[in-house]
Design a protein around this motif. Structure first.
Motif, PDB file in Angstrom:
ATOM      1  N   LYS A 126       6.635 -12.381  -8.856  1.00  0.00           N
ATOM      2  CA  LYS A 126       6.569 -10.975  -8.133  1.00  0.00           C
ATOM      3  C   LYS A 126       7.294 -11.261  -6.791  1.00  0.00           C
ATOM      4  O   LYS A 126       7.066 -12.030  -6.102  1.00  0.00           O
ATOM      5  N   ILE A 127       8.186 -10.256  -6.790  1.00  0.00           N
ATOM      6  CA  ILE A 127       9.019 -10.075  -5.474  1.00  0.00           C
ATOM      7  C   ILE A 127       8.994  -8.866  -4.810  1.00  0.00           C
ATOM      8  O   ILE A 127       9.269  -7.788  -5.552  1.00  0.00           O
ATOM      9  N   ILE A 128       8.759  -8.822  -3.536  1.00  0.00           N
ATOM     10  CA  ILE A 128       8.595  -7.640  -2.776  1.00  0.00           C
ATOM     11  C   ILE A 128       9.643  -7.107  -2.042  1.00  0.00           C
ATOM     12  O   ILE A 128       9.961  -8.055  -1.282  1.00  0.00           O
ATOM     13  N   LYS A 129      10.609  -6.208  -2.303  1.00  0.00           N
ATOM     14  CA  LYS A 129      11.665  -5.734  -1.229  1.00  0.00           C
ATOM     15  C   LYS A 129      11.125  -4.710  -0.502  1.00  0.00           C
ATOM     16  O   LYS A 129      10.708  -4.060  -0.501  1.00  0.00           O
ATOM     17  N   GLN A 130      11.419  -5.199   1.024  1.00  0.00           N
ATOM     18  CA  GLN A 130      10.857  -4.383   2.231  1.00  0.00           C
ATOM     19  C   GLN A 130      11.987  -3.393   2.217  1.00  0.00           C
ATOM     20  O   GLN A 130      13.046  -3.492   2.097  1.00  0.00           O
TER      21      GLN A 130
ATOM     22  N   VAL B  45       0.897  -1.277   0.029  1.00  0.00           N
ATOM     23  CA  VAL B  45      -0.038   0.039  -0.020  1.00  0.00           C
ATOM     24  C   VAL B  45       1.005   1.265  -0.138  1.00  0.00           C
ATOM     25  O   VAL B  45       2.059   0.988   0.096  1.00  0.00           O
ATOM     26  N   ALA B  46       0.276   2.496   0.015  1.00  0.00           N
ATOM     27  CA  ALA B  46       0.935   3.522  -0.365  1.00  0.00           C
ATOM     28  C   ALA B  46      -0.080   4.700   0.652  1.00  0.00           C
ATOM     29  O   ALA B  46      -1.332   4.440   0.474  1.00  0.00           O
ATOM     30  N   ASP B  47       0.470   5.705   1.012  1.00  0.00           N
ATOM     31  CA  ASP B  47      -0.223   6.692   1.501  1.00  0.00           C
ATOM     32  C   ASP B  47      -1.272   6.567   2.376  1.00  0.00           C
ATOM     33  O   ASP B  47      -2.547   6.913   2.584  1.00  0.00           O
TER      34      ASP B  47
ATOM     35  N   SER C  33       0.496  -0.349  10.212  1.00  0.00           N
ATOM     36  CA  SER C  33       1.909   0.127  11.200  1.00  0.00           C
ATOM     37  C   SER C  33       2.367   1.260   9.949  1.00  0.00           C
ATOM     38  O   SER C  33       1.867   1.568   9.082  1.00  0.00           O
ATOM     39  N   ASN C  34       3.658   1.744  10.160  1.00  0.00           N
ATOM     40  CA  ASN C  34       4.209   2.268   9.367  1.00  0.00           C
ATOM     41  C   ASN C  34       4.774   1.769   8.146  1.00  0.00           C
ATOM     42  O   ASN C  34       5.170   2.319   7.187  1.00  0.00           O
ATOM     43  N   SER C  35       4.703   0.570   8.000  1.00  0.00           N
ATOM     44  CA  SER C  35       5.195  -0.350   6.668  1.00  0.00           C
ATOM     45  C   SER C  35       4.292  -0.012   5.669  1.00  0.00           C
ATOM     46  O   SER C  35       3.067   0.200   5.901  1.00  0.00           O
ATOM     47  N   THR C  36       4.819  -0.266   4.499  1.00  0.00           N
ATOM     48  CA  THR C  36       4.032  -0.280   3.304  1.00  0.00           C
ATOM     49  C   THR C  36       3.536  -1.608   2.632  1.00  0.00           C
ATOM     50  O   THR C  36       3.005  -1.843   1.763  1.00  0.00           O
ATOM     51  N   THR C  37       4.464  -2.626   3.404  1.00  0.00           N
ATOM     52  CA  THR C  37       4.142  -4.116   2.897  1.00  0.00           C
ATOM     53  C   THR C  37       3.675  -4.869   4.085  1.00  0.00           C
ATOM     54  O   THR C  37       4.143  -4.855   4.979  1.00  0.00           O
TER      55      THR C  37
ATOM     56  N   ASN D  31       9.431 -13.748   1.026  1.00  0.00           N
ATOM     57  CA  ASN D  31       8.778 -13.021  -0.085  1.00  0.00           C
ATOM     58  C   ASN D  31       7.632 -12.169   0.454  1.00  0.00           C
ATOM     59  O   ASN D  31       6.591 -13.145   0.776  1.00  0.00           O
ATOM     60  N   PRO D  32       7.498 -11.364   1.111  1.00  0.00           N
ATOM     61  CA  PRO D  32       8.471 -10.176   0.907  1.00  0.00           C
ATOM     62  C   PRO D  32       9.791 -10.226   1.828  1.00  0.00           C
ATOM     63  O   PRO D  32       9.854 -11.224   2.681  1.00  0.00           O
ATOM     64  N   SER D  33      10.819  -9.795   1.396  1.00  0.00           N
ATOM     65  CA  SER D  33      12.218  -9.953   1.817  1.00  0.00           C
ATOM     66  C   SER D  33      12.671  -8.476   2.117  1.00  0.00           C
ATOM     67  O   SER D  33      12.624  -7.584   1.164  1.00  0.00           O
ATOM     68  N   SER D  34      13.609  -8.293   3.376  1.00  0.00           N
ATOM     69  CA  SER D  34      14.307  -7.297   3.118  1.00  0.00           C
ATOM     70  C   SER D  34      15.748  -7.361   2.917  1.00  0.00           C
ATOM     71  O   SER D  34      16.629  -6.417   2.983  1.00  0.00           O
ATOM     72  N   GLY D  35      16.124  -8.495   2.680  1.00  0.00           N
ATOM     73  CA  GLY D  35      17.597  -8.787   2.104  1.00  0.00           C
ATOM     74  C   GLY D  35      17.561  -9.926   1.249  1.00  0.00           C
ATOM     75  O   GLY D  35      16.693  -9.826   0.322  1.00  0.00           O
ATOM     76  N   PRO D  36      18.789 -10.550   1.093  1.00  0.00           N
ATOM     77  CA  PRO D  36      18.521 -11.618   0.006  1.00  0.00           C
ATOM     78  C   PRO D  36      17.269 -12.654   0.254  1.00  0.00           C
ATOM     79  O   PRO D  36      17.019 -12.829   1.100  1.00  0.00           O
ATOM     80  N   THR D  37      16.800 -13.063  -1.189  1.00  0.00           N
ATOM     81  CA  THR D  37      15.701 -14.285  -1.067  1.00  0.00           C
ATOM     82  C   THR D  37      16.270 -15.378  -1.856  1.00  0.00           C
ATOM     83  O   THR D  37      17.276 -15.124  -2.727  1.00  0.00           O
ATOM     84  N   THR D  38      15.774 -16.491  -1.995  1.00  0.00           N
ATOM     85  CA  THR D  38      16.021 -17.712  -2.784  1.00  0.00           C
ATOM     86  C   THR D  38      14.842 -18.059  -3.587  1.00  0.00           C
ATOM     87  O   THR D  38      13.782 -18.035  -3.179  1.00  0.00           O
TER      88      THR D  38
END
Length: 345
Positions: free
Chosen positions: A341-345, A191-193, A220-224, A272-279
């Protein structure tokens, strides 16, 4: 100006495909309405009114020069949730955007739903009423010659398209569902906004009509966000996310589909989502990857690996050097090309 009576089509809720209605303007046919075939509506007759000018106003506020009326043989009247797409031309949208500075893209539009008036097939002007229902599009897409906006309703009547009515508590960016094991799946959304959002509730359905709550995640303050679910053994699953703000108002994400038999998927991406490497994990034998290509949401290639190194049926995707957001991974193998699709946090 003219009323265009689109060819009636029987919608029985069997194909789960988009049913397209086309209008003939001069000598050319073009799509103007699409309805998802997930409920028995019987014979459905849409009508479209085209205003001769590029813009109309009601109470000083502009609205689109094309409006719609949908008359099904069986109106669900709250018994089902139906996905609908309204299509319009680039010229029509550009005229509305020029008249309303708040509009930047079709996602800023609002669909005004009004009940049918006895004796009038489709109104030629929009007259604001206290009973007006304003619907926010779940998604939009640019297409050849124009755009479509997608939304959901539980009944049909007359529809107008205008600019934004209120400041929305959230803007939906994406939603998806993926298997993470043979019995568990993850529903993720971006999400956004966010403004005054209380929480998000994931809802599940096996027919795309009747939904039930399966989990709730506090805002929360997160967007994902994401939630793990146990879909069950049915062949097809439907998920959507209900956003509720602190004032009790709400909106839905788009509805996403999750098919059964996760074992048939050749690859799984974790986390997925990931804040670092994913596999990227192989889910079957005799799979040979020729290349991996990662694109951002603008279609720009940001990473590529040819004949990647495989360790224990997994390949590392280095997301840590990339910014937060949505990416598309193209997996080219001897089994063909798949896109994830991959989401990077």
């Amino acid at each position: 100006n003219f009323d265009s009576f689109l060819n009636p089509i029987v919608i029985q809720g069997l194909s789960f495909q988009w049913i397209t209605y086309e209008s003939r303007q001069n000598v050319q046919w073009s799509p103007v309405v699409q309805i998802l075939d997930n409920y028995n509506l019987g014979v459905v007759q849409p009508v479209v009114y085209e205003h001769p000018g590029l813009i109309r106003t009601a109470g000083g506020k502009p609205y689109l020069s094309r409006n719609y009326s949908i008359k099904p043989e069986i109106n669900p009247n709250g018994a089902a949730t139906i996905s609908v797409r309204f299509l319009f031309t680039t010229a029509q949208f550009d005229a509305l955007r020029a008249a309303d500075a708040r509009i930047t893209n079709p996602g800023d539009l609002a669909i005004v739903k009004q009940p049918n008036v006895v004796g009038i097939l489709i109104p030629q002007v929009y007259t604001p009423a206290a009973s007006d229902e304003f619907i926010t599009p779940m998604t939009w897409q640019q297409i050849n010659g124009g755009y479509y906006i997608e939304f959901q309703v539980t009944s049909f009547s007359n529809f107008f398209i205008t600019g934004p009515q209120v400041v929305l508590p959230v803007r939906w960016v994406n939603a998806e569902a993926q298997w993470i094991s043979a019995t568990a799946a993850r529903v993720s959304w971006q999400v956004a906004d966010q403004q005054q959002v209380k929480d998000y509730t994931v809802q599940h359905s096996t027919d795309g009509i009747r939904f039930s709550d399966v989990c709730t995640v506090a805002a929360s303050n997160s967007t994902t966000y994401s939630c793990e679910v146990n879909p069950g053994v049915e062949e097809r699953h439907y998920y959507r996310v209900l956003q509720t703000d602190v004032d009790g108002k709400s909106s839905y994400s788009k509805t996403v589909t999750l098919k059964a038999n996760p074992q048939e998927n050749m690859f799984t991406i974790l986390p997925n989502p990931s804040s670092g490497p994913t596999t990227l994990r192989y889910n079957g034998a005799a799979v040979r990857i020729g290349s991996l290509i990662l694109y951002n949401v603008n279609g720009v290639e940001v990473w590529r690996q040819t004949r990647p190194q495989v360790t224990g049926n997994t390949v590392t995707i280095p997301l840590e050097r990339l910014g937060s957001g949505l990416y598309m991974l193209h997996v080219n193998s001897n089994k063909g090309t798949e896109i994830y699709k991959i989401i990077k946090q």
